[in-house]
Design an enzyme around this catalytic site. Sequence first.
Site, PDB file in Angstrom:
ATOM      1  N   ASP A  56      48.207  16.962 -19.432  1.00 54.82           N
ATOM      2  CA  ASP A  56      48.860  15.862 -20.143  1.00 54.82           C
ATOM      3  C   ASP A  56      49.883  16.472 -21.092  1.00 54.82           C
ATOM      4  O   ASP A  56      49.535  16.982 -22.161  1.00 54.82           O
ATOM      5  CB  ASP A  56      47.837  15.036 -20.920  1.00 54.82           C
ATOM      6  CG  ASP A  56      48.466  13.846 -21.630  1.00 54.82           C
ATOM      7  OD1 ASP A  56      49.713  13.709 -21.607  1.00 54.82           O
ATOM      8  OD2 ASP A  56      47.713  13.050 -22.229  1.00 54.82           O
ATOM      9  N   SER A 120      68.814   9.624 -18.284  1.00 57.10           N
ATOM     10  CA  SER A 120      68.987   8.434 -17.439  1.00 57.10           C
ATOM     11  C   SER A 120      70.241   7.670 -17.840  1.00 57.10           C
ATOM     12  O   SER A 120      70.675   7.700 -19.008  1.00 57.10           O
ATOM     13  CB  SER A 120      67.757   7.524 -17.592  1.00 57.10           C
ATOM     14  OG  SER A 120      68.005   6.231 -17.055  1.00 57.10           O
ATOM     15  N   ALA A 121      70.794   6.945 -16.873  1.00 54.06           N
ATOM     16  CA  ALA A 121      71.916   6.052 -17.156  1.00 54.06           C
ATOM     17  C   ALA A 121      71.498   4.899 -18.062  1.00 54.06           C
ATOM     18  O   ALA A 121      72.358   4.169 -18.566  1.00 54.06           O
ATOM     19  CB  ALA A 121      72.498   5.512 -15.851  1.00 54.06           C
ATOM     20  N   CYS A 122      70.193   4.735 -18.288  1.00 51.18           N
ATOM     21  CA  CYS A 122      69.717   3.697 -19.210  1.00 51.18           C
ATOM     22  C   CYS A 122      70.088   3.997 -20.655  1.00 51.18           C
ATOM     23  O   CYS A 122      69.870   3.166 -21.535  1.00 51.18           O
ATOM     24  CB  CYS A 122      68.205   3.527 -19.087  1.00 51.18           C
ATOM     25  SG  CYS A 122      67.673   2.724 -17.557  1.00 51.18           S
ATOM     26  N   TYR A 151      62.776   2.579 -22.989  1.00 54.85           N
ATOM     27  CA  TYR A 151      63.055   3.714 -22.106  1.00 54.85           C
ATOM     28  C   TYR A 151      64.382   4.384 -22.436  1.00 54.85           C
ATOM     29  O   TYR A 151      64.475   5.620 -22.551  1.00 54.85           O
ATOM     30  CB  TYR A 151      63.041   3.228 -20.661  1.00 54.85           C
ATOM     31  CG  TYR A 151      63.316   4.296 -19.631  1.00 54.85           C
ATOM     32  CD1 TYR A 151      62.379   5.298 -19.378  1.00 54.85           C
ATOM     33  CD2 TYR A 151      64.494   4.289 -18.885  1.00 54.85           C
ATOM     34  CE1 TYR A 151      62.626   6.279 -18.424  1.00 54.85           C
ATOM     35  CE2 TYR A 151      64.746   5.255 -17.929  1.00 54.85           C
ATOM     36  CZ  TYR A 151      63.814   6.247 -17.704  1.00 54.85           C
ATOM     37  OH  TYR A 151      64.055   7.212 -16.758  1.00 54.85           O
ATOM     38  N   ASN A 180      69.736   6.082 -10.716  1.00 51.04           N
ATOM     39  CA  ASN A 180      68.993   5.448  -9.613  1.00 51.04           C
ATOM     40  C   ASN A 180      68.801   6.363  -8.404  1.00 51.04           C
ATOM     41  O   ASN A 180      69.425   6.183  -7.364  1.00 51.04           O
ATOM     42  CB  ASN A 180      69.706   4.169  -9.174  1.00 51.04           C
ATOM     43  CG  ASN A 180      69.728   3.109 -10.246  1.00 51.04           C
ATOM     44  OD1 ASN A 180      68.708   2.814 -10.860  1.00 51.04           O
ATOM     45  ND2 ASN A 180      70.900   2.545 -10.492  1.00 51.04           N
ATOM     46  N   GLU A 193      57.959   1.130  -8.483  1.00 46.66           N
ATOM     47  CA  GLU A 193      59.015   1.457  -7.539  1.00 46.66           C
ATOM     48  C   GLU A 193      60.359   0.877  -7.969  1.00 46.66           C
ATOM     49  O   GLU A 193      60.425  -0.125  -8.667  1.00 46.66           O
ATOM     50  CB  GLU A 193      58.655   0.954  -6.134  1.00 46.66           C
ATOM     51  CG  GLU A 193      58.612  -0.558  -5.984  1.00 46.66           C
ATOM     52  CD  GLU A 193      57.297  -1.182  -6.424  1.00 46.66           C
ATOM     53  OE1 GLU A 193      57.095  -2.376  -6.099  1.00 46.66           O
ATOM     54  OE2 GLU A 193      56.496  -0.514  -7.097  1.00 46.66           O
TER      55      GLU A 193
END
Length: 324
Positions: A56, A120-122, A151, A180, A193
């Site tokens: 973890d 991430s693109a987030c 996120y 993505n 998913e």
Amino acid sequence: MDTDGKIVVCGAGGFIGGHLIAHFRRLGYPNLRAVDIKPMTEWYQRFHDVDNLVLDLKESESCRIAIQGADSVYNLAADMGGMGFIENNRALCMLSVLINTHLLMASRSAGVSRFFYASSACVYNADKQLSADVIPLKEEDAYPAMPEDGYGWEKLFSERMCRHFREDFGLQTRVARFHNVYGPYGTYDGGREKAPAAICRKVISAKMSGTHEIEIWGDGTRTRSFMYIDDCLKGVCDIMDSDILDPINLGSSELVTINQLVDIVEEIAGITVVRRHNLRAPQGVNGRNSDNHMIKQHLGWEPNTPLRVGMKSTYEWIERQMCK
């Protein structure tokens, strides 16, 4: 990168991490360690000649064990999933900040040569993504900051941690903003998913059952680009070995609507489905695409696998799993 030095891939039981370990094995790298929180029976790819550890990584002592003897570290570990997961589990997503923070601290203490962080693109400002006809997102569009809640904030904060560990402590960090990623050997059901795998599963299920009907989240007009896993692996390795210090886009610039993505899967499956649009389901921003000027400038390359090609191999793998 020192091919004889120990390479540690964190999140190696997952989709991208599993492919990265497999990639390094194909290249003949002899000293690999794979780390994930999941039981090994749940890893998508596992190899007997790799040092596999179940840890973890939110815990600092686990990170110390994982990093011991490492020359290079790839952090792809995170509690995440598709839009349905990240919109309903913001606190869990933000707790991934513990993973990257403790890995950076352990890497600094262990004298790691290079550290890769999968962002991430987030992270991008939501005001830049209001239209489906989105202007491709440049790296500087992350600021002023207004990323995906939960996120995206965790990813943006962890990018800054990487920067300051490099500037203050000399740890050579590299950061790529994934757009993505899809392909075989990944999640296609269970709620984590992403759209390519979910649509493949739904169309395959509709074909197998004979119903020829699927549910689509939203009206299908929102736009995205999707990067095939092989392009992701090349990008990760090239960015890690480069002198690119700032976060950089790693994504395809082939923009499609969700309806067009369904069209592609229908063509691969050889059927036409009735589409039921669930307008109450999580949908994310209206449009997102990757501006690839920076990666072409630095690497002379951009992700280029046609969506139709990558979706065919993804569909065929998921179909084999569902037919077992």
